[in-house]
Design a protein around this motif. Structure first.
Motif, PDB file in Angstrom:
ATOM      1  N   GLU B  57      51.965 -42.369  63.160  1.00  9.84           N
ATOM      2  CA  GLU B  57      50.847 -42.594  64.078  1.00  9.84           C
ATOM      3  C   GLU B  57      50.748 -41.511  65.154  1.00  9.84           C
ATOM      4  O   GLU B  57      49.662 -41.193  65.617  1.00  9.84           O
ATOM      5  CB  GLU B  57      50.970 -43.975  64.730  1.00  9.84           C
ATOM      6  CG  GLU B  57      52.310 -44.157  65.453  1.00  9.84           C
ATOM      7  CD  GLU B  57      52.468 -45.532  66.081  1.00  9.84           C
ATOM      8  OE1 GLU B  57      51.660 -46.412  65.760  1.00  9.84           O
ATOM      9  OE2 GLU B  57      53.396 -45.706  66.889  1.00  9.84           O
ATOM     10  N   THR B  61      47.073 -37.364  63.715  1.00 10.33           N
ATOM     11  CA  THR B  61      45.800 -36.884  64.271  1.00 10.33           C
ATOM     12  C   THR B  61      45.799 -35.356  64.359  1.00 10.33           C
ATOM     13  O   THR B  61      44.845 -34.695  63.968  1.00 10.33           O
ATOM     14  CB  THR B  61      45.587 -37.480  65.676  1.00 10.33           C
ATOM     15  OG1 THR B  61      45.726 -38.896  65.595  1.00 10.33           O
ATOM     16  CG2 THR B  61      44.215 -37.134  66.206  1.00 10.33           C
ATOM     17  N   ARG B  62      46.898 -34.839  64.853  1.00  9.19           N
ATOM     18  CA  ARG B  62      47.000 -33.391  64.971  1.00  9.19           C
ATOM     19  C   ARG B  62      46.925 -32.715  63.599  1.00  9.19           C
ATOM     20  O   ARG B  62      46.280 -31.680  63.430  1.00  9.19           O
ATOM     21  CB  ARG B  62      48.330 -33.048  65.649  1.00  9.19           C
ATOM     22  CG  ARG B  62      48.450 -31.583  65.921  1.00  9.19           C
ATOM     23  CD  ARG B  62      49.620 -31.294  66.807  1.00  9.19           C
ATOM     24  NE  ARG B  62      49.515 -29.925  67.322  1.00  9.19           N
ATOM     25  CZ  ARG B  62      50.348 -29.395  68.191  1.00  9.19           C
ATOM     26  NH1 ARG B  62      51.334 -30.103  68.666  1.00  9.19           N
ATOM     27  NH2 ARG B  62      50.180 -28.157  68.596  1.00  9.19           N
ATOM     28  N   ASN B  65      43.309 -32.921  62.342  1.00  8.94           N
ATOM     29  CA  ASN B  65      42.465 -32.024  63.143  1.00  8.94           C
ATOM     30  C   ASN B  65      42.682 -30.559  62.773  1.00  8.94           C
ATOM     31  O   ASN B  65      41.729 -29.773  62.760  1.00  8.94           O
ATOM     32  CB  ASN B  65      42.741 -32.234  64.627  1.00  8.94           C
ATOM     33  CG  ASN B  65      41.988 -33.442  65.160  1.00  8.94           C
ATOM     34  OD1 ASN B  65      40.927 -33.809  64.618  1.00  8.94           O
ATOM     35  ND2 ASN B  65      42.530 -34.074  66.180  1.00  8.94           N
ATOM     36  N   THR B  90      49.538 -46.391  62.018  1.00  4.22           N
ATOM     37  CA  THR B  90      48.961 -45.220  61.352  1.00  4.22           C
ATOM     38  C   THR B  90      47.556 -45.503  60.832  1.00  4.22           C
ATOM     39  O   THR B  90      46.624 -44.735  61.057  1.00  4.22           O
ATOM     40  CB  THR B  90      49.872 -44.777  60.196  1.00  4.22           C
ATOM     41  OG1 THR B  90      51.163 -44.528  60.711  1.00  4.22           O
ATOM     42  CG2 THR B  90      49.329 -43.518  59.530  1.00  4.22           C
ATOM     43  N   VAL B  93      45.090 -45.652  63.580  1.00  3.64           N
ATOM     44  CA  VAL B  93      44.882 -44.331  64.187  1.00  3.64           C
ATOM     45  C   VAL B  93      43.958 -43.481  63.329  1.00  3.64           C
ATOM     46  O   VAL B  93      43.059 -42.805  63.841  1.00  3.64           O
ATOM     47  CB  VAL B  93      46.242 -43.612  64.394  1.00  3.64           C
ATOM     48  CG1 VAL B  93      46.028 -42.145  64.751  1.00  3.64           C
ATOM     49  CG2 VAL B  93      47.041 -44.305  65.492  1.00  3.64           C
ATOM     50  N   ILE B  94      44.112 -43.535  62.016  1.00  3.06           N
ATOM     51  CA  ILE B  94      43.305 -42.646  61.167  1.00  3.06           C
ATOM     52  C   ILE B  94      41.867 -43.137  61.016  1.00  3.06           C
ATOM     53  O   ILE B  94      41.022 -42.401  60.498  1.00  3.06           O
ATOM     54  CB  ILE B  94      43.956 -42.391  59.775  1.00  3.06           C
ATOM     55  CG1 ILE B  94      44.179 -43.693  59.023  1.00  3.06           C
ATOM     56  CG2 ILE B  94      45.226 -41.601  59.917  1.00  3.06           C
ATOM     57  CD1 ILE B  94      44.774 -43.488  57.641  1.00  3.06           C
ATOM     58  N   GLN B  96      39.764 -43.175  63.192  1.00  6.10           N
ATOM     59  CA  GLN B  96      38.893 -42.280  63.966  1.00  6.10           C
ATOM     60  C   GLN B  96      38.195 -41.255  63.080  1.00  6.10           C
ATOM     61  O   GLN B  96      37.179 -40.695  63.457  1.00  6.10           O
ATOM     62  CB  GLN B  96      39.725 -41.543  65.037  1.00  6.10           C
ATOM     63  CG  GLN B  96      40.836 -40.704  64.436  1.00  6.10           C
ATOM     64  CD  GLN B  96      41.646 -39.943  65.469  1.00  6.10           C
ATOM     65  OE1 GLN B  96      41.097 -39.163  66.214  1.00  6.10           O
ATOM     66  NE2 GLN B  96      42.944 -40.217  65.510  1.00  6.10           N
ATOM     67  N   PHE B  97      38.756 -41.013  61.876  1.00  9.67           N
ATOM     68  CA  PHE B  97      38.144 -40.041  60.969  1.00  9.67           C
ATOM     69  C   PHE B  97      37.234 -40.710  59.935  1.00  9.67           C
ATOM     70  O   PHE B  97      36.726 -40.049  59.036  1.00  9.67           O
ATOM     71  CB  PHE B  97      39.220 -39.239  60.231  1.00  9.67           C
ATOM     72  CG  PHE B  97      40.159 -38.509  61.154  1.00  9.67           C
ATOM     73  CD1 PHE B  97      39.693 -37.428  61.901  1.00  9.67           C
ATOM     74  CD2 PHE B  97      41.482 -38.896  61.287  1.00  9.67           C
ATOM     75  CE1 PHE B  97      40.545 -36.751  62.752  1.00  9.67           C
ATOM     76  CE2 PHE B  97      42.336 -38.224  62.137  1.00  9.67           C
ATOM     77  CZ  PHE B  97      41.863 -37.146  62.878  1.00  9.67           C
TER      78      PHE B  97
END
Lengths: 280, 411
Positions: B57, B61-62, B65, B90, B93-94, B96-97
């Motif tokens: 998690e 993101t990094r 990105n 996790t 968090v993902i 967002q995409f």
């Protein structure tokens, strides 16, 4: 598989083998040089020792000056011993050259010891000697070696003789027989007394109070020379023109050579403030 | 015993020089000449990058990105994030995409090893190229575009990047940075010798053809990235190395996770080598079979001996000095006239100095390759310490495990 591959493997092998040969050659050359250096030292010491001995025999009186010179000899003897020790620990210890040299070293030490005892008796002087017996499998011996080396540095007039008892050599056996001690190492013999445990610097200083005192006076005497050189009265005098002659209590007497004339100067040393003053 | 040591030293030195010779080998018969590559525009092949994640998690993101920021045509790049049954946030968090058309999110149950997640993704892919990027790593924006130079050669079936430890913040990570930089040089040599035997998880990219013809990933003792490379080598598939494609990874911060990671790697390497023993000592596989893999195996055992030994040689004088100071006290009489007689010179000393020089030199060359300006840094010293005190633990343990066929866990 291509033919050029074999060429590459062969090429790499040659480079690697070449590096190996060079490294082995280099190390052997360096070590041979070191041993040669030790050998030279040994020859020099032998000549010096023999010279003193012959002088003694020839004059039928003790060459008392040689006690002073002797400290240089004893320093060389110590250096010889240290280098031998080092050569032995870092080369194959069964190297016959090194073992031969070590026996020779022991012999020279015994000779020096006996000669110096005789001379100092004849000259009515006291020389302090430490006999040190050690063995390879003794855990404290490395430390004792460090201490003795340092002690020698601080008190150069004390003669230190070290004997490797692992060396199968009759002279050492006879020597140990005289003092009749058990095979416990490190063993130190000072003034015919046997000490069979590790002795630190302070312990040694306590066992050799006269040497410590003599060294203290010597150190102060040297400082006194520096003091004289700072005095306005004796401006332009070189350190070599000043010689320390005698000491009595806190008074230190020097001879000054000024334009081929000798002047006596007496300094008074204040032990509390550690300063000098000119004694009028 | 002494002679065994010299044999070890000889083999190690031989291998080092072999790599050096390989490194400087001219590219005879190569299709592209390095001087003109900058002016040629290569075809951008359609690519899918799989991001397998398990409880990542904080880093995922990094990772994603960095993929989105890749300097690559938008219509040619697809990103597949596969949540391999994470037990943390996790998946949340993902999300967002979720609205990005280039990204597809997948969730599956954990099956105990990464290969399952990769194969799951492979089933959904229909692009020319397929790559993997671990969720603890991120890429330089030109990494993928630089690959196209290599994929222009139809024989190249996979390309691997330069792996670098990013922003080291602990001693161990600094040590790993030096270690990875040292690895760059070896990677370049291996590439020139056609002997790359690992396609690491961070950003190795394959032609889809590889999986179509050789089959999907295998469990391979938790080192599927080593197995696929060996399988490719076995079938004569070419693996290239794009030194200008930099991928950043973090590496374990503490000793225990590092040891676990390395036990997994080394254990996997040894077991895979056993499975692919057919590659060893075969003329057909040239440098890989005759030199690189055999010495690679041998080096596991050599390293256990040589690193501690060379460290020992440097520590003994320090210990002696310490002992001396403890009995006679510290008197800093820095006499300038050192008696060189008392400087010990043995073959081992000279060889360890040569070894240190070679290591520092290879790190320098690796850093030069990726354009890192700081060449000689303190982390090289940390690396030597890591290899002396920590590496023997993982090497011995993984060798033991491999011999006893004891499985090492993923994490």
């Amino acid at each position: 598989m291509e033919r050029s591959d074999y060429r590459t493997y062969g090429f790499v092998f040659l480079i690697t083998a070449g590096i190996f040969v060079v490294v082995f050659w280099l190390v052997n050359t360096i070590n041979a040089h070191k041993l040669a250096e030790v050998d030279d030292l040994q020859r020099k010491i032998t000549v010096d020792l023999l010279a003193t001995e012959t002088q003694f025999d020839l004059l039928k009186t003790a060459p008392c000056d040689s006690l002073v010179e002797g400290s240089a000899l004893s320093r060389e003897l110590n250096e010889f011993g240290q280098k031998l020790e080092f050569a032995q620990s870092n080369q194959r210890s069964d190297d016959p050259d090194v073992e031969q040299l070590k026996k020779y070293y022991s012999l020279l030490q015994v000779k020096d010891y006996l000669l110096m005892q005789e001379i100092s008796r004849a000259c009515g002087l006291d020389t302090d000697a430490v006999l040190y017996f050690y063995s390879a499998d003794c855990p404290d011996c490395t430390k004792q070696g460090y201490v003795l080396t340092e002690f020698k540095k601080r008190y150069p007039k004390v003669r230190i003789y070290s004997f490797d008892t692992d060396l199968d050599f009759s002279v050492i056996d006879t020597f140990t027989g005289i003092y009749d001690f058990e095979e416990i190492y490190p063993t130190l013999v000072i003034d015919s007394k046997v000490y069979q445990s590790f002795q630190g610097i302070e312990d040694l200083e306590a066992l050799l109070p006269e040497a410590v005192e003599a060294q203290r006076i010597d150190d102060i005497a040297v400082e006194g020379i520096d003091f004289i050189l700072t005095l306005e009265d004796y401006e332009g005098i070189d350190g070599e023109d000043v010689t320390f002659t005698s000491n009595k209590g806190t008074n230190y007497t020097y001879d000054l050579r000024i334009n081929s004339e000798v002047v006596k100067v007496v300094l008074n040393y204040d032990e509390e403030t550690e300063t000098f003053s000119v004694d009028k | 015993m002494e002679y065994v040591l010299y044999v070890f030293l000889f083999i190690t030195l031989y291998f080092q020089i072999f790599l050096l010779v390989g490194y400087f080998k001219r590219n005879i018969g190569k299709k592209h000449d390095e001087q003109v590559t900058d002016n040629i525009i290569y075809k951008n092949l359609s690519t899918t990058i799989i991001v397998p994640c398990y409880n990542e998690e904080t880093t995922v993101t990094r990772t994603v990105n960095s993929l989105l920021a890749l300097n690559y045509p938008k219509d040619k790049l697809t990103i597949m994030v596969v949540d391999d049954g994470s037990t943390d946030n996790t998946w949340r968090v993902i999300q967002q995409f979720a609205n990005d058309s280039r990204i597809s999110l997948h969730q599956k149950e954990n099956e105990g090893s990464k290969f399952a997640a990769l194969n799951y993704a492979l089933n959904h892919i229909d692009t020319d190229l397929v790559g993997v990027l671990d969720a603890d790593s991120w890429v330089d924006q030109n990494a993928l575009a630089k690959y196209m130079e290599f994929f222009a050669d139809p024989e190249v079936m996979a390309t691997i990047p330069s792996m670098v430890i990013a922003e080291p913040d602990s001693l161990l990570r600094h040590a790993q940075k030096a270690e990875y930089d040292l690895g760059l040089f070896a990677r370049k040599s291996f590439a020139k010798l056609d002997a790359i035997y690992i396609t690491p998880g961070p950003f190795s990219v394959f032609r889809k053809y590889v999986f179509d013809t050789l089959g999907p990933y295998q469990e391979a003792h938790h080192t599927e990235d080593a197995e696929i490379a060996l399988r490719m080598q076995k079938h004569g598939y070419k693996i290239a190395y794009s030194e200008k494609s930099v991928v950043y990874t973090v590496g374990p911060k503490r000793t225990i996770p590092l040891i676990k990671q390395r036990v997994r790697w080394t254990y996997g390497f040894i077991r895979n080598m056993f499975d692919y023993r057919g590659l060893l000592f075969k003329k057909r596989y040239r440098h890989l079979g005759l030199i690189v893999l055999p010495i690679g195996i041998f080096r596991v055992f050599i390293t256990v001996v040589l690193f501690p030994l060379s460290m020992w040689l440097f520590l003994v004088p320090i210990w002696n000095w310490f002992q001396k100071v403890s009995v006679i006290g510290w008197n800093p009489s820095l006499s300038t006239n050192i008696d060189w007689f008392f400087v010990n010179v043995t073959q081992l000393h000279v060889f360890s100095i040569i070894g240190v020089i070679l290591s520092v030199m290879t790190i320098w060359m690796g850093r030069e390759m990726i354009g890192d300006r700081r060449k000689f840094t303190i982390d090289i010293v940390y690396m030597f310490f890591m290899y002396t005190f920590v590496a023997p633990i993982w090497l011995i343990r993984s060798s033991y495990n491999a011999v006893m066929s004891k499985k090492s866990s993923w994490r």
